[in-house]
Design a protein around this motif. Sequence first.
Motif, PDB file in Angstrom:
ATOM      1  N   UNK A 119      43.531  41.654  45.332  1.00 45.77           N
ATOM      2  CA  UNK A 119      42.935  41.287  44.150  1.00 45.77           C
ATOM      3  C   UNK A 119      42.664  39.813  43.709  1.00 45.77           C
ATOM      4  N   UNK A 120      40.886  39.402  44.469  1.00 43.83           N
ATOM      5  CA  UNK A 120      40.464  37.952  44.164  1.00 43.83           C
ATOM      6  C   UNK A 120      40.206  37.842  42.398  1.00 43.83           C
ATOM      7  N   UNK A 121      41.533  36.655  41.684  1.00 44.26           N
ATOM      8  CA  UNK A 121      40.629  37.776  40.217  1.00 44.26           C
ATOM      9  C   UNK A 121      40.503  36.340  39.684  1.00 44.26           C
ATOM     10  N   UNK A 122      39.687  36.038  39.697  1.00 44.82           N
ATOM     11  CA  UNK A 122      39.068  34.496  40.241  1.00 44.82           C
ATOM     12  C   UNK A 122      36.520  35.275  40.312  1.00 44.82           C
ATOM     13  N   UNK A 123      37.248  36.602  41.593  1.00 41.61           N
ATOM     14  CA  UNK A 123      35.794  37.144  41.410  1.00 41.61           C
ATOM     15  C   UNK A 123      35.690  38.090  40.908  1.00 41.61           C
ATOM     16  N   UNK A 124      37.154  38.668  40.515  1.00 42.49           N
ATOM     17  CA  UNK A 124      36.701  40.364  39.613  1.00 42.49           C
ATOM     18  C   UNK A 124      36.475  39.093  37.529  1.00 42.49           C
ATOM     19  N   UNK A 376      34.551  49.189  39.764  1.00 46.82           N
ATOM     20  CA  UNK A 376      33.965  50.027  40.411  1.00 46.82           C
ATOM     21  C   UNK A 376      34.049  49.581  41.845  1.00 46.82           C
ATOM     22  N   UNK A 377      32.768  48.320  41.352  1.00 51.62           N
ATOM     23  CA  UNK A 377      32.939  47.598  42.901  1.00 51.62           C
ATOM     24  C   UNK A 377      34.882  47.203  43.882  1.00 51.62           C
ATOM     25  N   UNK A 378      35.586  46.299  43.185  1.00 51.52           N
ATOM     26  CA  UNK A 378      36.482  46.206  43.980  1.00 51.52           C
ATOM     27  C   UNK A 378      37.353  47.089  44.631  1.00 51.52           C
TER      28      UNK A 378
END
Length: 423
Positions: A119-124, A376-378
Amino acid sequence: MTKDAAGPVQLATVKVRRWKGAVTLAIATVLLGLLFLLSPRTGESSFRLGDASSSFDLPTVAVPTALTSWVVWVVLAVLTLLALWNAYSYRRSGLWLTIAYGVLAVFAFLVWAAADGLVPVTGLLFGAVSLSIPLIFGALGGVIGERVGVVNVAIEGQFLFGAFTGALLSSVTGNPFVGLVGAMLGGVLVAFVLAAFSIKYLVDQVIVGVVLNVLVAGLTGFLYGALLVPNENTLNRAVTFERIKIPLLGDIPILGPVLFNQTFIGYLMYVTVPLVAWGLYRTRWGLRLRAVGEHPQAADTVGIKVNMSRFWNVSLAGAIAGIGGAYFTLVSVPSFTKDMTAGLGFIALAAVIFGRWDPVRATLAALLFGFATNLRNLLSVLQTPIPSEFMAMLPYIVTILAVAGFAGQIRGPAAAGKPYIKE
């Protein structure tokens, strides 16, 4: 307290148990537990805290999927029991409990979903903020409109026409700022029609808003096919806003790339939210606006021109919503496509209700809905066992739960939706 022949009369205090929020948390806890029980996942869940644009190199944290999910679920169960006990004891659960529950529930779900994944936290978070920006502008427009007494159901139409005019003018002039002004004018035009029919001709505001949404969708769809498609290279190649990284602030771990590497419209949002909140509660303009939306007869008696105030404030609301429409074509996608707003105007309207017609609360609600959309995208990338149809419904399920489960029986501005006829 009053007195009669028998002595003083005591005024009774009526206590009401507020179960709705606590029951909603209980249902969420049960559903989350069933998910972990019926679809168990093992391995490790990894969370990448660092970001390529940051000057700090943060580690990637890995946690055991099953153990962490159930430990957090137990904490959620304790919070749920606390909320139920507060409701039984006639006490309100603090906002901290709802926020803590929401953060922990999302974390537990992400741990479950990211089994043997990353899970890319910053990207999320960055994606959540980016998707929330148009919702926030739409919600602010809805707050201003309803506070002054006009139900702004036409946010979707203001989004769509703002996106169209923004793309068209930016393509013609090669300047995104001209496109932004054009998007604001597009939103004002839709709001002008809403105000004219609902204030001048006393047509039902909800009906006018729904009709406007359909009209704008059809009009922009026709213009897209007749005007933009044949002249795509000249009329539908918008010049977009570039991202601007603020020195030092942009290097803050995790939050720096999320909040301080935005476009001009993103930074404009940071200014608009506190400005609207301050103006609504601390200025003469805000006092008059709220007076017109709560008690127009009283406002009229002190010299406020009720219908004129409604007209201009609805136009202002349309301009702010038009900025949200500009985000679609001047930031997200550098061209206009048919029905590209995809019903986000209605989610912005839900944020207004969930936010109790308050600019800051509505902004937080819009951030929640934006996070649900990006989640949803993640989940699609992580290839979770959740059906794709359910993931497509996720933002709308969160909207329904938020409005029905937590908003409760709240009262909006007393005169919202009611035309004012001066006697």
